[in-house]
Design a protein around this motif. Structure first.
Motif, mmCIF file in Angstrom:
data_model
loop_
_atom_site.group_PDB
_atom_site.id
_atom_site.type_symbol
_atom_site.label_atom_id
_atom_site.label_comp_id
_atom_site.label_asym_id
_atom_site.label_seq_id
_atom_site.Cartn_x
_atom_site.Cartn_y
_atom_site.Cartn_z
ATOM 1 N N SER A 1 -19.300 -4.350 -29.629
ATOM 2 C CA SER A 1 -19.832 -5.526 -30.162
ATOM 3 C C SER A 1 -21.247 -6.005 -29.769
ATOM 4 N N CYS A 2 -21.764 -6.934 -30.225
ATOM 5 C CA CYS A 2 -23.010 -7.516 -29.757
ATOM 6 C C CYS A 2 -23.284 -8.738 -30.224
ATOM 7 N N ASN A 3 -23.281 -9.871 -29.227
ATOM 8 C CA ASN A 3 -23.861 -11.210 -29.672
ATOM 9 C C ASN A 3 -25.151 -11.420 -29.684
ATOM 10 N N ASP A 4 -25.639 -10.551 -28.767
ATOM 11 C CA ASP A 4 -27.043 -10.782 -28.592
ATOM 12 C C ASP A 4 -27.901 -9.763 -28.721
ATOM 13 N N LEU A 5 -29.005 -9.456 -29.438
ATOM 14 C CA LEU A 5 -29.746 -8.313 -29.661
ATOM 15 C C LEU A 5 -30.338 -7.958 -28.442
ATOM 16 N N ASP A 6 -31.050 -8.755 -27.649
ATOM 17 C CA ASP A 6 -31.689 -8.155 -26.521
ATOM 18 C C ASP A 6 -30.635 -7.491 -25.600
ATOM 19 N N GLU A 7 -29.629 -8.177 -25.429
ATOM 20 C CA GLU A 7 -28.384 -7.547 -24.264
ATOM 21 C C GLU A 7 -27.688 -6.014 -25.111
ATOM 22 N N ALA A 8 -27.827 -6.059 -26.370
ATOM 23 C CA ALA A 8 -27.464 -4.800 -26.937
ATOM 24 C C ALA A 8 -28.166 -3.806 -26.841
ATOM 25 N N GLU A 9 -29.696 -3.738 -26.337
ATOM 26 C CA GLU A 9 -30.592 -2.753 -26.463
ATOM 27 C C GLU A 9 -29.965 -1.455 -25.495
ATOM 28 N N PRO A 10 -29.480 -1.845 -24.409
ATOM 29 C CA PRO A 10 -29.149 -0.647 -23.590
ATOM 30 C C PRO A 10 -27.693 0.007 -24.219
ATOM 31 N N LEU A 11 -26.904 -0.690 -24.816
ATOM 32 C CA LEU A 11 -25.798 -0.188 -25.446
ATOM 33 C C LEU A 11 -26.087 0.669 -26.511
ATOM 34 N N LEU A 12 -27.264 0.210 -27.411
ATOM 35 C CA LEU A 12 -27.859 0.917 -28.472
ATOM 36 C C LEU A 12 -28.273 2.390 -27.798
ATOM 37 N N GLU A 13 -29.002 2.358 -26.752
ATOM 38 C CA GLU A 13 -29.715 3.665 -26.261
ATOM 39 C C GLU A 13 -28.380 4.582 -25.722
ATOM 40 N N HIS A 14 -27.374 4.010 -25.334
ATOM 41 C CA HIS A 14 -26.456 4.985 -24.795
ATOM 42 C C HIS A 14 -25.757 5.587 -26.095
ATOM 43 N N LEU A 15 -25.764 4.693 -27.273
ATOM 44 C CA LEU A 15 -24.920 5.461 -28.388
ATOM 45 C C LEU A 15 -25.880 6.474 -28.881
ATOM 46 N N ILE A 16 -27.171 6.246 -29.053
ATOM 47 C CA ILE A 16 -28.035 7.226 -29.597
ATOM 48 C C ILE A 16 -27.920 8.435 -28.771
ATOM 49 N N CYS A 17 -28.190 8.220 -27.432
ATOM 50 C CA CYS A 17 -28.122 9.500 -26.525
ATOM 51 C C CYS A 17 -26.987 10.272 -26.980
ATOM 52 N N SER A 18 -25.420 9.714 -27.212
ATOM 53 C CA SER A 18 -24.403 10.405 -27.245
ATOM 54 C C SER A 18 -24.410 10.902 -28.568
ATOM 55 N N ALA A 19 -25.057 10.306 -29.808
ATOM 56 C CA ALA A 19 -25.307 10.936 -31.035
ATOM 57 C C ALA A 19 -25.921 12.291 -30.730
ATOM 58 N N ARG A 20 -27.086 12.076 -29.998
ATOM 59 C CA ARG A 20 -27.911 13.014 -29.965
ATOM 60 C C ARG A 20 -27.077 14.487 -29.230
ATOM 61 N N GLU A 21 -26.504 14.132 -28.151
ATOM 62 C CA GLU A 21 -25.737 15.338 -27.508
ATOM 63 C C GLU A 21 -24.850 15.984 -28.252
ATOM 64 N N LEU A 22 -23.730 15.047 -29.155
ATOM 65 C CA LEU A 22 -23.033 15.464 -29.794
ATOM 66 C C LEU A 22 -23.490 16.416 -31.059
ATOM 67 N N ASN A 23 -24.689 16.038 -31.575
ATOM 68 C CA ASN A 23 -25.361 16.760 -32.680
ATOM 69 C C ASN A 23 -25.793 18.275 -31.957
ATOM 70 N N GLU A 24 -26.195 18.263 -30.879
ATOM 71 C CA GLU A 24 -26.833 19.433 -30.064
ATOM 72 C C GLU A 24 -25.544 20.321 -29.866
ATOM 73 N N THR A 25 -24.238 19.787 -29.350
ATOM 74 C CA THR A 25 -23.250 20.692 -29.111
ATOM 75 C C THR A 25 -22.618 21.038 -30.124
ATOM 76 N N SER A 26 -22.644 20.476 -31.332
ATOM 77 C CA SER A 26 -22.079 20.809 -32.568
ATOM 78 C C SER A 26 -22.616 22.002 -32.963
ATOM 79 N N ALA A 27 -23.983 22.228 -32.930
ATOM 80 C CA ALA A 27 -24.977 23.014 -33.407
ATOM 81 C C ALA A 27 -24.673 24.325 -32.816
ATOM 82 N N THR A 28 -24.218 24.310 -31.613
ATOM 83 C CA THR A 28 -24.036 25.436 -30.913
ATOM 84 C C THR A 28 -22.785 26.456 -31.042
#
Length: 94
Positions: A67-94
């Motif tokens: 959940s995010c109530n403030d967009l500025d505070e949500a930026e680090p959470l967004l970056e974490h989920l983007i990294c997770s998505a990238r890693e999941l995609n890379e591991t599923s491709a192998t």
């Protein structure tokens, strides 16, 4: 302008689902998408009721979200989920 703010603006033109929620994609890596979801439960005009979600199109389910109530505070959470998505995609491709 950050990806999160662009997605927030995109919500204003996103099509409402049957439950009234709106969703917009922030980043996608293969079957994994990080998206911003606006829920209908918000009763106050000045209150944000937003979720950042890591979604799998393969399983058609949410893998992680926060959940995010403030967009500025949500930026680090967004970056974490983007990294997770990238890693999941890379591991599923192998």
């Amino acid at each position: 302008m950050s990806n999160l703010y662009k997605a927030y603006l995109a919500l204003t033109i996103a099509t409402q689902k049957e439950d009234g929620s709106r969703t917009t994609c922030i980043k996608r890596f293969g079957a994994f998408e990080v998206r911003l979801v606006e829920l209908v439960t918000s009763q106050k005009a000045d209150a944000l009721d937003l979720w950042i979600e890591l979604y799998s199109h393969e399983s058609q389910s949410s893998l992680d979200s926060c959940s995010c109530n403030d967009l500025d505070e949500a930026e680090p959470l967004l970056e974490h989920l983007i990294c997770s998505a990238r890693e999941l995609n890379e591991t599923s491709a192998t």
